[in-house]
Enzyme design. Structure first.
Site, short mmCIF file in Angstrom:
data_model
loop_
_atom_site.label_atom_id
_atom_site.label_comp_id
_atom_site.label_asym_id
_atom_site.label_seq_id
_atom_site.Cartn_x
_atom_site.Cartn_y
_atom_site.Cartn_z
N GLY A 189 32.70 -2.08 29.87
CA GLY A 189 32.84 -1.44 28.57
C GLY A 189 32.42 0.01 28.68
N TYR A 190 32.69 0.78 27.63
CA TYR A 190 32.46 2.22 27.68
C TYR A 190 31.58 2.68 26.53
CZ TYR A 190 35.84 2.40 31.40
OH TYR A 190 36.46 2.20 32.61
N LEU A 191 30.53 3.41 26.87
CA LEU A 191 29.71 4.07 25.87
C LEU A 191 30.36 5.37 25.42
CD1 LEU A 191 26.27 3.46 27.60
CD2 LEU A 191 27.18 2.28 25.61
N ASN A 243 41.06 3.28 32.71
CA ASN A 243 40.37 2.11 32.15
C ASN A 243 39.64 2.44 30.85
OD1 ASN A 243 39.66 -0.51 34.39
ND2 ASN A 243 41.09 1.14 34.86
#
Length: 387
Positions: free
Chosen positions: A28-30, A144
């Site tokens: 996941g991405y912050l 991504n």
């Protein structure tokens, strides 16, 4: 300064035979800003990293990566990263393609397969594998971080899939629909649906519900009603439907006659199988529990809740194949609905139409059509014991 040098490509079949090891990846991405992406990744549920990536210049971009405690990473993914996560299986290839990896995405990005070549001299490589097609290194849609917020099925052009080549008797995986194939739920579900639609001001018979809505989700029913009448179903329609269905399932649901024998024989022969259903996850698990089929599937249960698009899109079946570690071209789908058969065809899988309730002519896109579990046993090559 750390530098990542990689190229990305779309692929066609032909790479799978070179796989030497595989890892499961959840990330996941912050921050999904392509100029300053911040990623948290868990690999095989055992190790975790925090990665910061800078702006891309061709095949190059700054990259800084650090190990983090697994428990911290899992909590960040669950609490701080937007959902759903990016989930994929990463395949590392051996000779003659050492250095290449192929990512098969599942979940919200089901259907996407990307090859990557990551090395300092990647930009200089001119001799590419024959299964590589279009280069997408600088196409940010395939980054991504972008896939996290703009999943592939939402913008990808419909894929052209080859005609299925898999003989059902040589399947590497059998994917079962649930309602009407494993459990005899369609008469019950469509009786509940027709009654509730009628109560909501949209007169519907059980036969009409079977003909029009069988195999789809409540969201698809809602869309069809809106398109045809210009009116909306009540906001609480889905909740009321689930409540009625739960009560009816607990009282009267049974397994499809003969399906236990089919599952038993598949297990004895060592042929992998799973279930992939348009049903919400809670309803799917309830149906399998009530009928006693749940232990036969274990964790191999996949729902429309797992993907961005349900049937007739191919996402759910492609998701199931990746999760089961099988080439979609070697999977066979058993389906009793038109949307389900359409989904199997779109996924490039061999489909067997199960015409116990649905008229056989409505399943004409299926590669084969059977009328009961006896016919299914024969079509899967299970009726004659190996010597």
């Amino acid at each position: 300064m750390g530098v990542e040098t990689e190229r990305k490509f779309l692929v066609r079949p032909g790479w799978r035979e070179a796989v030497v090891r595989t890892h499961g990846v959840r990330q996941g991405y912050l921050s999904d800003n392509p100029d300053r992406a911040v990623r948290v990744r868990v690999t095989d549920g055992q190790t975790a990293t925090l990665t910061v990536k800078g702006p891309r210049s061709g095949a190059h971009r700054p990259e800084f990566e650090y190990p983090v405690p697994l428990t911290d990473a899992e909590e960040i993914l669950a609490r701080l990263c937007p959902q759903p996560l990016v989930e994929k299986v990463r395949h590392h290839l051996g000779a003659p393609y050492a250095g290449w990896t192929v990512d098969e995405f599942y979940g919200s990005n089901a259907g996407l397969v990307l090859a990557e070549l990551e090395s300092a001299d990647a930009p200089l490589v001119t001799e590419l594998p024959p299964w590589v097609t279009e280069e997408v290194t600088t196409d940010l849609r395939f980054d991504n971080a972008r896939l996290h917020t703009a999943p592939y099925p939402g913008w990808a052009a419909p894929a052209t899939v080859p005609s299925p080549l898999c003989d059902p008797t040589d399947a590497a995986l059998v994917i079962f629909d649930n309602d009407g194939v494993l459990v005899d739920s369609e008469p019950v579900a469509n009786r509940m649906l027709a009654a509730l639609l009628t109560d909501s001001g949209f007169p519907t018979t059980v036969e009409g519900s079977i003909r029009r809505y069988m195999g789809g989700t409540v969201d698809r029913v809602r869309e069809m009603i809106r398109a045809e009448t210009g009116r909306e179903l009540p906001a609480d329609f889905q909740q009321r439907y689930r409540e009625r269905l739960k009560t009816a399932f607990e009282r009267e649901l049974r397994a499809v006659p003969g399906i236990v024998d089919v599952l038993t024989t598949l297990s004895e022969r060592g042929i992998p199988f799973c279930v992939a259903s348009s049903s919400p996850r809670d309803r799917l698990h309830l149906a399998l529990e009530v009928t006693g089929l749940a232990p036969r599937f274990g964790q191999r249960v996949y729902s429309a809740d797992d993907v961005l698009r349900g049937k007739p899109a191919p996402d759910l079946f492609l998701h199931a194949a990746v999760r089961m570690g099988v080439d979609p071209a070697r999977a066979v789908v058993v389906e009793d609905s038109v949307p389900g058969v359409d989904a199997a065809v779109a996924a490039g899988m061999t489909s067997i139409g199960f015409a116990a309730l649905t008229p056989a002519d409505r399943l004409s896109r299926a590669a084969y059509v059977v009328r009961d579990t006896g016919g299914l046993t024969e079509r899967l090559g299970l009726s004659v014991r190996a010597a």
